[in-house]
Design an enzyme around this catalytic site. Structure first.
Site, mmCIF file in Angstrom:
data_model
loop_
_atom_site.group_PDB
_atom_site.id
_atom_site.type_symbol
_atom_site.label_atom_id
_atom_site.label_comp_id
_atom_site.label_asym_id
_atom_site.label_seq_id
_atom_site.Cartn_x
_atom_site.Cartn_y
_atom_site.Cartn_z
ATOM 1 C CE1 TYR A 5 46.819 35.113 42.289
ATOM 2 C CE2 TYR A 5 48.446 35.069 40.751
ATOM 3 C CZ TYR A 5 47.872 34.308 41.351
ATOM 4 O OH TYR A 5 48.648 32.832 42.627
ATOM 5 C CG HIS A 19 47.257 51.950 43.226
ATOM 6 N ND1 HIS A 19 46.570 51.451 42.002
ATOM 7 C CD2 HIS A 19 47.008 52.534 44.378
ATOM 8 C CE1 HIS A 19 45.085 51.931 42.826
ATOM 9 N NE2 HIS A 19 45.106 51.998 44.346
#
Length: 398
Positions: free
Chosen positions: A278, A174
């Site tokens: 988000y 990531h």
């Protein structure tokens, strides 16, 4: 909010990304997907993307590449291509040449030499922007860094450091990281949660799990949403993201759109808006890699909902809004590469609604990046193959 308590071994498993690794230790150089796709109980799976009425053929224009992570087009007809291993390649007139002066790259798991992008006025300014995993800074391991430099005689010169995420970690997952520019002199780039999902994405005092916005020289725009907040990373533009490896500046709406990997299930397309959250990992359509629940919630009033989500995951990488007249059936739609299923997905677009999904180049390989070239053709980076060109029907017949 309900959470599942996890043992240390489970925490390692949760570092897996939407590219479907089971753990950070299995985030190998090739990021092989072996995990069977499962979805949450009570959520209906989406239909599989369909075969197109007429599939496109392709030709290889740059061969002999291993993991071409990103590429861009130079005004002289050449290309710049990043190999994840750390090599920056100049391709022109059928020849590849390595560019010297590239900073040291932390090549681990999903980390390496990542995005390459040109200054919006490259012919005048000459700046090339790169993101990569770097060992620079505090702590063992690495984290994502953004630089800019100029190209002279196949060497990077005038290198300027613009942003370095901290702290470093040895986790191999990531890193992000994509770059786009708006029409107001801003650069946006992404950094994934770095496998630290329970701290980084929801904390604006920490790097990771964010979209960042800078001025083109690396300075912080005064109207960034968290400027002046105590201890905040002022470069942050939005947060609560997992790992975005596709981002576009929509030429008609003037918005930044991105897609990001979910865990097991729940890859998303999001429209990036100033200061919004988000939701990762407080809300998600995905589950852990052992099928246990991350959270019971798929939405909440304080979180921005995705424009679209994939269930099951396709492991998206690369993103294009097609403007070219060379592909009438694709114009005005989206193209997304699938790492897991090894095809180019065409998503029919009506405003912000996704309609029919079709598979192009089915079985071509792990599709890492996709771009529309200045010549109007669609190009894609395929692991183990190189850069391929999508051939319109009339060209394929010729």
């Amino acid at each position: 909010m309900k959470r599942v308590l996890l043992s240390l071994s489970m925490i390692l498993a949760l570092t897996a990304c939407g590219e479907n690794q089971k753990s950070s230790e299995e985030a190998s150089t090739t990021e092989t997907e072996e995990q069977e796709v499962s979805t949450r109980e009570g959520l209906e799976e989406q239909p599989e993307a369909e075969a197109p009425e007429t599939d496109y053929e392709h030709e290889v224009v740059v061969s002999g590449l291993d993991i071409p992570w990103s590429f861009t087009f130079l005004p002289d007809g050449g290309m710049l291509i990043t190999e994840k291993s750390g090599e920056l390649i100049h391709f022109k007139n059928g020849k590849k040449q390595s560019i010297s002066g590239v900073p040291s790259v932390y090549n681990r798991g999903q980390g390496g030499l990542l995005e390459v992008a040109l200054h919006p006025d490259y012919k005048t300014e000459g700046w090339i922007y790169l993101t990569f995993a770097s060992e620079e800074g505090e702590g063992e391991g690495g984290n994502t860094k953004l630089i800019r430099a100029k190209l002279s005689d196949n060497q990077l010169t005038e290198i300027e450091d613009l942003y370095k995420a901290e702290p470093n970690t040895t986790k191999g997952v990531h890193f992000g990281s994509k770059i786009v520019f708006d029409e107001s002199g801003h650069l946006y780039f992404t950094i994934g949660d770095r496998g630290n999902r329970d701290e980084n994405p929801q904390d604006i005092t920490r790097d990771g799990g964010k979209v960042y916005r800078l001025n083109l020289d690396g300075s912080i725009p005064e109207d960034n949403p968290f400027v002046g907040e105590e201890n905040a990373k002022e470069a942050i533009y939005s947060y609560g993201h997992r790992n975005a490896q596709g981002m576009i500046y929509h030429p008609e709406t003037g918005e930044v759109w991105l897609h990001e990997h979910g865990p097991q299930g729940g890859d998303e397309i999001n429209i990036v808006k100033k200061g919004l959250n988000y939701g990762w990992p407080e809300v998600t359509y995905g589950v852990n890699y052992d099928d246990s629940i991350i959270t019971e919630q798929t939405s909440g009033p304080e979180y921005e909902e995705p424009m679209f989500y994939w269930l099951p995951s396709i492991a998206p990488s690369g993103f294009v809004y097609v403007t070219s007249d060379k592909y009438p059936d694709l114009k005005g739609d989206l193209l997304v590469g699938s790492l897991k299923f090894q095809y180019l997905e065409h998503l029919e677009l009506d405003g912000t609604e996704i309609g029919k999904r079709t598979k192009l180049l089915d079985g071509v390989g792990r599709l890492r990046d996709v771009r529309e070239g200045p010549d109007g053709f669609i190009y894609a980076a395929v692991e183990g193959t190189g850069i391929v060109k999508l051939l319109p029907e009339e060209e394929a017949s010729n």
